[in-house]
Design a protein around this motif. Structure first.
Motif, mmCIF file in Angstrom:
data_model
loop_
_atom_site.group_PDB
_atom_site.id
_atom_site.type_symbol
_atom_site.label_atom_id
_atom_site.label_comp_id
_atom_site.label_asym_id
_atom_site.label_seq_id
_atom_site.Cartn_x
_atom_site.Cartn_y
_atom_site.Cartn_z
ATOM 1 N N HIS A 1 0.161 -0.886 2.528
ATOM 2 C CA HIS A 1 0.969 -1.440 3.620
ATOM 3 C C HIS A 1 1.576 -0.262 4.552
ATOM 4 O O HIS A 1 1.479 -0.429 5.978
ATOM 5 N N HIS B 1 -1.165 -0.823 -3.513
ATOM 6 C CA HIS B 1 -0.862 -1.926 -2.814
ATOM 7 C C HIS B 1 -0.097 -1.762 -1.566
ATOM 8 O O HIS B 1 -0.023 -1.607 -0.294
ATOM 9 N N GLU B 2 1.328 -1.422 -2.003
ATOM 10 C CA GLU B 2 2.625 -1.202 -1.153
ATOM 11 C C GLU B 2 2.291 0.011 -0.588
ATOM 12 O O GLU B 2 2.579 0.023 0.635
ATOM 13 N N HIS C 1 -1.027 -13.988 0.970
ATOM 14 C CA HIS C 1 -1.500 -13.148 -0.173
ATOM 15 C C HIS C 1 -2.744 -14.042 -0.570
ATOM 16 O O HIS C 1 -3.789 -13.220 -0.863
ATOM 17 N N GLU D 1 -2.517 -8.057 3.498
ATOM 18 C CA GLU D 1 -2.574 -8.036 2.088
ATOM 19 C C GLU D 1 -4.069 -8.009 1.635
ATOM 20 O O GLU D 1 -4.261 -7.162 0.490
HETATM 21 ZN ZN LIG Z 1 1.561 -6.956 0.080
#
Ligand SMILES: [Zn+2]
Length: 414
Positions: free
Chosen positions: A140, A136-137, A250, A163
């Protein structure tokens, strides 16, 4: 400096809360060819507690996600931050959180104490051990490189897209790891087949594969089995968009995830259609068996269809043999293309009147299961059934009584 480090990613094991720089994770470089994973056979306890493994884990997952983007796009992908190298801090702070910071050129992963268990024991939960959180990160940082202005304040949909995409990548990237998928579904790894029951829509949606950051969610909430996000379970609806509760990025991102995953489920139907097409192709590899027993010829064409037959019927010697068929087991449950008219016309023993030499035909079928009457693809095809009934001693399994399992037929071979 800490490691591992490569051209794109450098692990810097600095802990802000403890104000401590962890010792360098002294791992093999892999530059001499093969990488020998020092943790290959390590017990779970070591993996959970050894900061060197944490460092290797964040490095590997982040690089894998970057590689998938680069593979899909066919080119290098730059990070959103300056420079070619993104820092990763696997033990950044004592908080149940993780984030990407463009200004710091870094991904930060926190750690925290779990909820006490029944014996009042707690343990440390490291977000840098969660594949979903790392993926996930990392997404980003990649999305920021692809669309840098998406981080500027705008509508909630913009943040939600960041997100949502990060969640989608985290969820779907697991499917590229067959061992993990197998283990997640039924606890086995390797090549074992998965029980079909576990692949039913609801079971699959409830499986760990569609839950995001299971352990994080569970330990943050103290509720067993509660994942951080389980977007696929959101009931479809139009009210979310204006609901103040769903403005938070989110939560709003979950709408995108739910839509994506549901469309993936639609694709499962398409996959099934492909399997059916494949099945049709396979029918055309069916063996056509012609037995000669005593004076009689028995024809068992299996699931052969028109393409099979057009080859067989193009050969004069085969046609000659087919003329003498005494018993015909109707091909492919009586479907449209399985008994071509040119084949039927060949059978010399056809007759409107009953006689000892009359052609016998047998058909195993079930009506109203396949095809469509209007499109004249119904199985069994009615025009074929009529011809069989009129010109041969015909038996169909449709006339079996409820308790009858088989039909006996006899043939005088003399
Ligand atoms: Zn995030």
């Amino acid at each position: 400096m800490s490691g591992p480090r490569g051209y794109r990613v450098a692990v810097v094991d600095y802990d802000v809360t403890a104000n401590a720089l962890y010792q360098t994770a002294d791992l093999p470089s892999g530059l001499d060819g093969e990488y020998h994973d020092p943790f290959l056979d390590a017990p779970d306890g070591t993996l959970l507690s050894d900061p060197r493994f944490h460092a290797q884990n964040v490095y590997a997952v982040a690089m894998r996600i970057l590689a998938r983007f680069e593979f899909a796009l066919g080119r290098r992908v730059q990070w959103g931050c300056e420079g070619h190298q993104l820092n990763i801090l696997p033990h950044a702070f004592a908080e149940p959180n993780a984030f990407y910071s463009r200004d710091d050129r870094s991904l930060f992963f926190g750690y925290f104490e779990s909820f006490p268990d029944k014996q009042d024991n707690t343990h440390t939960v490291f977000s840098c051990l969660s594949h979903d959180v790392i993926a996930h990160e990392t997404t980003h940082a990649i999305l920021d490189g692809l669309r840098s202005r998406y981080l500027e304040p705008s509508s909630p949909d913009q943040g939600a897209f960041h997100e949502g995409l990060a969640d989608v990548v985290a969820l779907l990237s697991v499917f590229a790891l067959p061992d993990v998928v197998g283990a997640a579904l039924d606890g086995t790894t390797g090549t074992a087949l998965i029980d079909q029951e576990l692949l039913e829509k609801d079971k699959l949606a409830n499986s760990v594969l569609f839950r995001l950051a299971d352990e994080m969610g569970q330990e943050m909430s103290g509720v067993r089995g509660r994942a951080l996000r389980h977007s696929i379970m959101l009931p479809p609806g139009k009210d979310y968009m204006n609901d103040p509760d769903w403005q938070e990025v989110h939560k709003r991102g979950e709408l995108l995830v739910a839509a994506m995953l549901r469309s993936r489920r639609l694709r499962a139907d398409e996959m099934l259609r492909l399997v059916r097409i494949l099945d049709n192709v396979l029918n055309n590899t069916s063996l056509i068996l012609l037995f000669r027993c005593g004076s009689k010829s028995l024809l068992f064409p299996g699931d052969a269809q028109i393409e099979n037959w057009s080859y067989a019927l193009s050969q004069a010697a085969v046609r000659e043999k087919l003329k003498k068929v005494d018993l015909y087991k109707v091909g492919h449950h009586g479907s449209l293309n399985a008994t071509p008219k040119s084949l039927w016309d060949l059978f010399d023993q056809k007759s409107d009147v009953d006689s000892p030499d009359r052609l016998q035909s047998l058909m195993s079928t079930m009506a109203h299961k396949h095809g469509d009457e209007e499109r004249r693809t119904e199985v069994p095809r009615q025009t074929l059934v009529q011809a069989l009934d009129r010109q041969s001693a015909f038996f169909t399994t449709q006339s079996l009584k409820e308790n009858e399992l088989f039909h006996e037929t006899s043939l005088d071979l003399s």
